[in-house]
Motif scaffolding. Structure first.
Motif, PDB file in Angstrom:
ATOM      1  N   GLY A  24       0.727  -1.283  -0.114  1.00 31.22           N
ATOM      2  CA  GLY A  24      -0.173  -0.104   0.143  1.00 31.22           C
ATOM      3  C   GLY A  24       0.775   1.363  -0.016  1.00 31.22           C
ATOM      4  N   GLY A  25       1.881   1.239  -1.010  1.00 32.78           N
ATOM      5  CA  GLY A  25       2.608   2.686  -0.777  1.00 32.78           C
ATOM      6  C   GLY A  25       2.255   3.444  -1.916  1.00 32.78           C
ATOM      7  N   TRP A  26       1.324   3.154  -2.588  1.00 32.57           N
ATOM      8  CA  TRP A  26       0.701   4.008  -3.802  1.00 32.57           C
ATOM      9  C   TRP A  26       0.397   5.655  -3.109  1.00 32.57           C
ATOM     10  N   GLY A  27      -0.238   5.709  -2.338  1.00 26.50           N
ATOM     11  CA  GLY A  27      -0.521   7.038  -1.989  1.00 26.50           C
ATOM     12  C   GLY A  27       0.761   7.926  -1.487  1.00 26.50           C
ATOM     13  N   TYR A  28       1.570   7.454  -1.107  1.00 27.26           N
ATOM     14  CA  TYR A  28       3.011   8.234  -1.078  1.00 27.26           C
ATOM     15  C   TYR A  28       3.671   8.505  -2.453  1.00 27.26           C
ATOM     16  N   VAL A  29       3.463   7.548  -3.287  1.00 30.75           N
ATOM     17  CA  VAL A  29       4.087   7.648  -4.658  1.00 30.75           C
ATOM     18  C   VAL A  29       3.117   8.776  -5.345  1.00 30.75           C
ATOM     19  N   TRP A  30       1.775   8.702  -5.433  1.00 25.32           N
ATOM     20  CA  TRP A  30       1.083   9.859  -6.067  1.00 25.32           C
ATOM     21  C   TRP A  30       1.193  11.268  -5.193  1.00 25.32           C
ATOM     22  N   ALA A  31       1.339  11.210  -3.941  1.00 25.90           N
ATOM     23  CA  ALA A  31       1.661  12.474  -3.247  1.00 25.90           C
ATOM     24  C   ALA A  31       3.178  13.288  -3.732  1.00 25.90           C
ATOM     25  N   TYR A  33       4.509  12.578  -6.881  1.00 30.31           N
ATOM     26  CA  TYR A  33       3.972  12.963  -8.241  1.00 30.31           C
ATOM     27  C   TYR A  33       3.355  14.451  -8.230  1.00 30.31           C
ATOM     28  N   GLY A  34       2.224  14.409  -7.331  1.00 33.28           N
ATOM     29  CA  GLY A  34       1.676  15.830  -7.283  1.00 33.28           C
ATOM     30  C   GLY A  34       2.582  16.974  -6.863  1.00 33.28           C
ATOM     31  N   ILE A  35       3.241  16.643  -5.906  1.00 30.70           N
ATOM     32  CA  ILE A  35       4.308  17.681  -5.429  1.00 30.70           C
ATOM     33  C   ILE A  35       5.186  18.265  -6.565  1.00 30.70           C
ATOM     34  N   LEU A  40       6.789  22.073 -10.900  1.00 29.89           N
ATOM     35  CA  LEU A  40       7.184  22.231 -12.178  1.00 29.89           C
ATOM     36  C   LEU A  40       6.186  23.532 -12.856  1.00 29.89           C
ATOM     37  N   VAL A  41       5.002  23.460 -12.421  1.00 30.43           N
ATOM     38  CA  VAL A  41       4.029  24.505 -12.851  1.00 30.43           C
ATOM     39  C   VAL A  41       4.497  25.721 -12.198  1.00 30.43           C
ATOM     40  N   LEU A  42       4.625  25.560 -10.776  1.00 26.22           N
ATOM     41  CA  LEU A  42       4.946  27.282 -10.226  1.00 26.22           C
ATOM     42  C   LEU A  42       6.296  27.709 -10.926  1.00 26.22           C
ATOM     43  N   TYR A  43       7.271  26.796 -11.182  1.00 27.94           N
ATOM     44  CA  TYR A  43       8.496  27.323 -11.658  1.00 27.94           C
ATOM     45  C   TYR A  43       8.364  27.757 -12.860  1.00 27.94           C
ATOM     46  N   SER A  44       7.582  27.224 -13.841  1.00 24.11           N
ATOM     47  CA  SER A  44       7.225  27.391 -15.106  1.00 24.11           C
ATOM     48  C   SER A  44       6.495  28.982 -15.174  1.00 24.11           C
ATOM     49  N   LEU A  45       5.692  29.080 -14.249  1.00 24.19           N
ATOM     50  CA  LEU A  45       4.738  30.220 -14.145  1.00 24.19           C
ATOM     51  C   LEU A  45       5.857  31.513 -13.698  1.00 24.19           C
TER      52      LEU A  45
END
Length: 60
Positions: A24-31, A33-35, A40-45
């Protein structure tokens, strides 16, 4: 005798290390990825907002 027993318990525990799987480590992986995507979006902005503006004379 106590030392021998302690060593036996430690040897048995050492044999079990690495024999399991993470469950059950997928919650950590998706978190993570989200971060990463948010960073990357904030840096591009920030790059887009700080881009050099062309002067009006250059457009003519």
């Amino acid at each position: 005798m106590t030392t021998l027993t302690t060593l036996g318990v430690l040897a048995q525990a050492a044999g079990q290390v690495g024999s399991g799987r993470i469950q059950g480590g997928w919650g950590y992986v998706w978190a993570c990825y989200g971060i990463t995507v948010a960073a990357l979006v904030l840096y591009s902005l920030s790059l887009w907002l700080r881009r050099p503006q062309a002067s009006q004379d250059a457009k003519e």
